[in-house]
Motif scaffolding. Structure first.
Motif, PDB file in Angstrom:
ATOM      1  N   HIS A  10       0.815  -1.216   0.000  1.00 38.96           N
ATOM      2  CA  HIS A  10       0.000   0.000   0.000  1.00 38.96           C
ATOM      3  C   HIS A  10       0.852   1.271   0.000  1.00 38.96           C
ATOM      4  O   HIS A  10       0.314   2.370   0.210  1.00 38.96           O
ATOM      5  CB  HIS A  10      -0.954  -0.009   1.188  1.00 38.96           C
ATOM      6  N   GLY A  11       2.154   1.136  -0.215  1.00 38.64           N
ATOM      7  CA  GLY A  11       2.996   2.312  -0.374  1.00 38.64           C
ATOM      8  C   GLY A  11       3.441   2.978   0.907  1.00 38.64           C
ATOM      9  O   GLY A  11       3.945   4.102   0.873  1.00 38.64           O
ATOM     10  N   PHE A  12       3.305   2.290   2.057  1.00 38.30           N
ATOM     11  CA  PHE A  12       3.710   2.887   3.330  1.00 38.30           C
ATOM     12  C   PHE A  12       5.041   2.345   3.824  1.00 38.30           C
ATOM     13  O   PHE A  12       5.431   2.618   4.959  1.00 38.30           O
ATOM     14  CB  PHE A  12       2.617   2.671   4.387  1.00 38.30           C
ATOM     15  N   ALA A  13       5.721   1.575   3.004  1.00 32.00           N
ATOM     16  CA  ALA A  13       7.049   1.066   3.340  1.00 32.00           C
ATOM     17  C   ALA A  13       7.769   0.755   2.041  1.00 32.00           C
ATOM     18  O   ALA A  13       7.152   0.391   1.041  1.00 32.00           O
ATOM     19  CB  ALA A  13       6.954  -0.187   4.206  1.00 32.00           C
ATOM     20  N   ALA A  14       9.078   0.908   2.060  1.00 25.81           N
ATOM     21  CA  ALA A  14       9.892   0.554   0.903  1.00 25.81           C
ATOM     22  C   ALA A  14      10.273  -0.915   0.968  1.00 25.81           C
ATOM     23  O   ALA A  14      10.258  -1.530   2.044  1.00 25.81           O
ATOM     24  CB  ALA A  14      11.156   1.419   0.869  1.00 25.81           C
ATOM     25  N   ALA A  15      10.617  -1.484  -0.182  1.00 22.81           N
ATOM     26  CA  ALA A  15      11.021  -2.892  -0.205  1.00 22.81           C
ATOM     27  C   ALA A  15      12.214  -3.138   0.710  1.00 22.81           C
ATOM     28  O   ALA A  15      12.277  -4.157   1.410  1.00 22.81           O
ATOM     29  CB  ALA A  15      11.348  -3.312  -1.640  1.00 22.81           C
ATOM     30  N   ASP A  16      13.161  -2.192   0.735  1.00 22.43           N
ATOM     31  CA  ASP A  16      14.323  -2.349   1.604  1.00 22.43           C
ATOM     32  C   ASP A  16      13.925  -2.381   3.075  1.00 22.43           C
ATOM     33  O   ASP A  16      14.574  -3.053   3.887  1.00 22.43           O
ATOM     34  CB  ASP A  16      15.328  -1.213   1.371  1.00 22.43           C
ATOM     35  N   ASP A  17      12.860  -1.662   3.434  1.00 24.64           N
ATOM     36  CA  ASP A  17      12.386  -1.680   4.815  1.00 24.64           C
ATOM     37  C   ASP A  17      11.883  -3.073   5.185  1.00 24.64           C
ATOM     38  O   ASP A  17      12.112  -3.553   6.300  1.00 24.64           O
ATOM     39  CB  ASP A  17      11.257  -0.669   5.015  1.00 24.64           C
ATOM     40  N   VAL A  18      11.170  -3.699   4.260  1.00 25.40           N
ATOM     41  CA  VAL A  18      10.673  -5.060   4.503  1.00 25.40           C
ATOM     42  C   VAL A  18      11.847  -6.014   4.710  1.00 25.40           C
ATOM     43  O   VAL A  18      11.851  -6.827   5.644  1.00 25.40           O
ATOM     44  CB  VAL A  18       9.797  -5.542   3.336  1.00 25.40           C
ATOM     45  N   LEU A  19      12.832  -5.924   3.838  1.00 28.51           N
ATOM     46  CA  LEU A  19      13.982  -6.828   3.937  1.00 28.51           C
ATOM     47  C   LEU A  19      14.772  -6.582   5.219  1.00 28.51           C
ATOM     48  O   LEU A  19      15.218  -7.539   5.875  1.00 28.51           O
ATOM     49  CB  LEU A  19      14.887  -6.641   2.714  1.00 28.51           C
ATOM     50  N   ASP A  20      14.930  -5.328   5.610  1.00 29.24           N
ATOM     51  CA  ASP A  20      15.648  -5.011   6.851  1.00 29.24           C
ATOM     52  C   ASP A  20      14.915  -5.554   8.073  1.00 29.24           C
ATOM     53  O   ASP A  20      15.536  -5.956   9.069  1.00 29.24           O
ATOM     54  CB  ASP A  20      15.828  -3.499   6.995  1.00 29.24           C
ATOM     55  N   ALA A  21      13.581  -5.565   8.010  1.00 33.94           N
ATOM     56  CA  ALA A  21      12.788  -6.037   9.145  1.00 33.94           C
ATOM     57  C   ALA A  21      12.953  -7.538   9.369  1.00 33.94           C
ATOM     58  O   ALA A  21      12.652  -8.044  10.459  1.00 33.94           O
ATOM     59  CB  ALA A  21      11.315  -5.699   8.935  1.00 33.94           C
ATOM     60  N   LEU A  22      13.429  -8.274   8.361  1.00 37.08           N
ATOM     61  CA  LEU A  22      13.625  -9.715   8.510  1.00 37.08           C
ATOM     62  C   LEU A  22      14.931 -10.065   9.209  1.00 37.08           C
ATOM     63  O   LEU A  22      15.084 -11.171   9.741  1.00 37.08           O
ATOM     64  CB  LEU A  22      13.612 -10.383   7.134  1.00 37.08           C
ATOM     65  N   VAL A  23      15.874  -9.128   9.239  1.00 34.23           N
ATOM     66  CA  VAL A  23      17.216  -9.416   9.750  1.00 34.23           C
ATOM     67  C   VAL A  23      17.214  -9.899  11.200  1.00 34.23           C
ATOM     68  O   VAL A  23      17.948 -10.851  11.539  1.00 34.23           O
ATOM     69  CB  VAL A  23      18.129  -8.187   9.577  1.00 34.23           C
ATOM     70  N   PRO A  24      16.429  -9.305  12.115  1.00 29.73           N
ATOM     71  CA  PRO A  24      16.478  -9.787  13.503  1.00 29.73           C
ATOM     72  C   PRO A  24      16.061 -11.245  13.673  1.00 29.73           C
ATOM     73  O   PRO A  24      16.405 -11.872  14.680  1.00 29.73           O
ATOM     74  CB  PRO A  24      15.495  -8.857  14.235  1.00 29.73           C
ATOM     75  N   TRP A  25      15.320 -11.791  12.701  1.00 31.26           N
ATOM     76  CA  TRP A  25      14.831 -13.158  12.837  1.00 31.26           C
ATOM     77  C   TRP A  25      15.849 -14.200  12.407  1.00 31.26           C
ATOM     78  O   TRP A  25      15.843 -15.313  12.913  1.00 31.26           O
ATOM     79  CB  TRP A  25      13.552 -13.337  12.016  1.00 31.26           C
ATOM     80  N   ALA A  26      16.711 -13.856  11.459  1.00 28.90           N
ATOM     81  CA  ALA A  26      17.714 -14.808  10.978  1.00 28.90           C
ATOM     82  C   ALA A  26      18.731 -14.062  10.128  1.00 28.90           C
ATOM     83  O   ALA A  26      18.415 -13.041   9.508  1.00 28.90           O
ATOM     84  CB  ALA A  26      17.075 -15.930  10.162  1.00 28.90           C
ATOM     85  N   GLU A  27      19.942 -14.609  10.081  1.00 31.36           N
ATOM     86  CA  GLU A  27      20.993 -13.995   9.273  1.00 31.36           C
ATOM     87  C   GLU A  27      20.731 -14.176   7.783  1.00 31.36           C
ATOM     88  O   GLU A  27      21.107 -13.335   6.968  1.00 31.36           O
ATOM     89  CB  GLU A  27      22.343 -14.607   9.644  1.00 31.36           C
ATOM     90  N   LEU A  28      20.102 -15.292   7.432  1.00 36.75           N
ATOM     91  CA  LEU A  28      19.869 -15.609   6.023  1.00 36.75           C
ATOM     92  C   LEU A  28      18.425 -16.036   5.824  1.00 36.75           C
ATOM     93  O   LEU A  28      17.890 -16.850   6.585  1.00 36.75           O
ATOM     94  CB  LEU A  28      20.808 -16.734   5.574  1.00 36.75           C
ATOM     95  N   HIS A  29      17.799 -15.489   4.784  1.00 35.60           N
ATOM     96  CA  HIS A  29      16.454 -15.885   4.390  1.00 35.60           C
ATOM     97  C   HIS A  29      16.511 -16.359   2.945  1.00 35.60           C
ATOM     98  O   HIS A  29      17.126 -15.704   2.103  1.00 35.60           O
ATOM     99  CB  HIS A  29      15.486 -14.695   4.498  1.00 35.60           C
ATOM    100  N   GLU A  30      15.877 -17.506   2.674  1.00 34.32           N
ATOM    101  CA  GLU A  30      15.871 -18.035   1.318  1.00 34.32           C
ATOM    102  C   GLU A  30      14.444 -18.380   0.901  1.00 34.32           C
ATOM    103  O   GLU A  30      13.603 -18.714   1.740  1.00 34.32           O
ATOM    104  CB  GLU A  30      16.772 -19.265   1.230  1.00 34.32           C
ATOM    105  N   VAL A  31      14.199 -18.300  -0.389  1.00 38.79           N
ATOM    106  CA  VAL A  31      12.854 -18.483  -0.935  1.00 38.79           C
ATOM    107  C   VAL A  31      12.878 -19.598  -1.969  1.00 38.79           C
ATOM    108  O   VAL A  31      13.717 -19.591  -2.880  1.00 38.79           O
ATOM    109  CB  VAL A  31      12.340 -17.176  -1.575  1.00 38.79           C
ATOM    110  N   VAL A  32      11.945 -20.551  -1.819  1.00 36.38           N
ATOM    111  CA  VAL A  32      11.824 -21.654  -2.781  1.00 36.38           C
ATOM    112  C   VAL A  32      10.345 -21.921  -3.041  1.00 36.38           C
ATOM    113  O   VAL A  32       9.476 -21.468  -2.295  1.00 36.38           O
ATOM    114  CB  VAL A  32      12.489 -22.953  -2.261  1.00 36.38           C
ATOM    115  N   ALA A  33      10.070 -22.659  -4.093  1.00 35.17           N
ATOM    116  CA  ALA A  33       8.704 -23.089  -4.405  1.00 35.17           C
ATOM    117  C   ALA A  33       8.439 -24.446  -3.772  1.00 35.17           C
ATOM    118  O   ALA A  33       9.355 -25.253  -3.585  1.00 35.17           O
ATOM    119  CB  ALA A  33       8.502 -23.170  -5.910  1.00 35.17           C
TER     120      ALA A  33
END
Length: 260
Positions: A10-33
């Motif tokens: 909805h335009g209230f956060a940048a993509a980089d903000d989303v990615l930065d918010a994941l850092v406290p949960w784990a050092e590495l995040h990976e995406v698969v199908a």
């Protein structure tokens, strides 16, 4: 992730903000199908291939036309929120993980799981139309959580099965200190954060109680203790769902968007 992705859509956060918010949960995040059909449809790698980064997940969500995200916290015996998805691979994966994210107006369901120390894998499923959410208001959920805490305390006191353990307070404090403390999007209601904080505190208490079966000294007492604590765990899940739903609502309100 649900709150940040909704704010980003909805335009209230940048993509980089989303990615930065994941850092406290784990050092590495990976995406698969999840499977070959999903991989082909969304152009994502299979678990046996080189995983993508969360940035590619955001790109996939955008291409699929998602409007917002919805959190689910299913467990065996309580599949609320899954709707038609409970019989599919997404539902089974979400129940195993105890959590999942559905993207509305898109055929996407995502389930996180810890696959190694410091590594979280986000598995993407192609799902059908998501069912309507089971709505519980934040006020109702907060009240239910407080009531469940009082009822559980009273029941355990009446059963007289809990010994005094001085280390319990330290265990609870250590659990709370070790939890990730991610940032939240600007505009997240303070009440939402308070309810999530309370839910974390109750979960820390439940975790401490589970370490030695609450000092129960017999099988029947252990069952009585489990019966007393089960509604409390359910109230925690309901409070978290209501808090996240309220945060999403506040961050995606069309009236707010008009003032942005």
């Amino acid at each position: 992730m649900t709150v940040w992705v909704s704010a980003w859509l909805h335009g209230f956060a940048a993509a980089d903000d989303v990615l930065d918010a994941l850092v406290p949960w784990a050092e590495l995040h990976e995406v698969v199908a999840a499977d070959e059909l999903t991989a082909a449809h969304f152009d994502l790698p299979l678990p046996t291939e080189q995983p993508y980064s969360p940035a590619m997940l955001l790109a996939t969500v955008r291409r699929a036309g998602a409007s917002t995200a919805r959190l689910i916290l299913p467990i065996p015996g309580d599949l609320r929120g899954l709707g038609p998805q409970r019989a599919g691979s997404f539902g089974a994966d979400a129940v195993r993980s105890g959590q999942g994210m559905l993207l509305t107006r898109a055929d996407i369901g995502v389930v996180p799981s810890t696959v190694a120390d410091g590594v979280i894998r986000w598995t993407v499923h192609r799902v059908g139309t998501a069912g309507a959410p089971d709505h519980t208001g934040l006020t109702e959920a907060e009240h239910a959580l407080r009531s469940a805490v009082r009822d559980a305390a009273a029941t355990l006191s009446a059963l007289d099965i809990a010994r005094h353990r001085p280390e319990v307070r330290d265990q609870i404090a250590d659990t709370l200190a070790a939890r990730p403390r991610p940032p939240w999007p600007q505009g997240t209601p303070g009440r939402v954060l308070r309810v999530l904080e309370n839910a974390d505190e109750v979960m820390a208490i439940l975790g401490a109680a589970a370490r030695d079966d609450g000092a129960a000294v017999s099988a029947s007492e252990a069952r009585a203790r489990a019966d007393a604590l089960r509604p409390l765990a359910a109230a925690v899940r309901a409070a978290r769902l209501a808090a996240v739903a309220e945060a999403v609502r506040a961050l995606t309100d069309d009236r707010r968007a008009g003032l942005h």
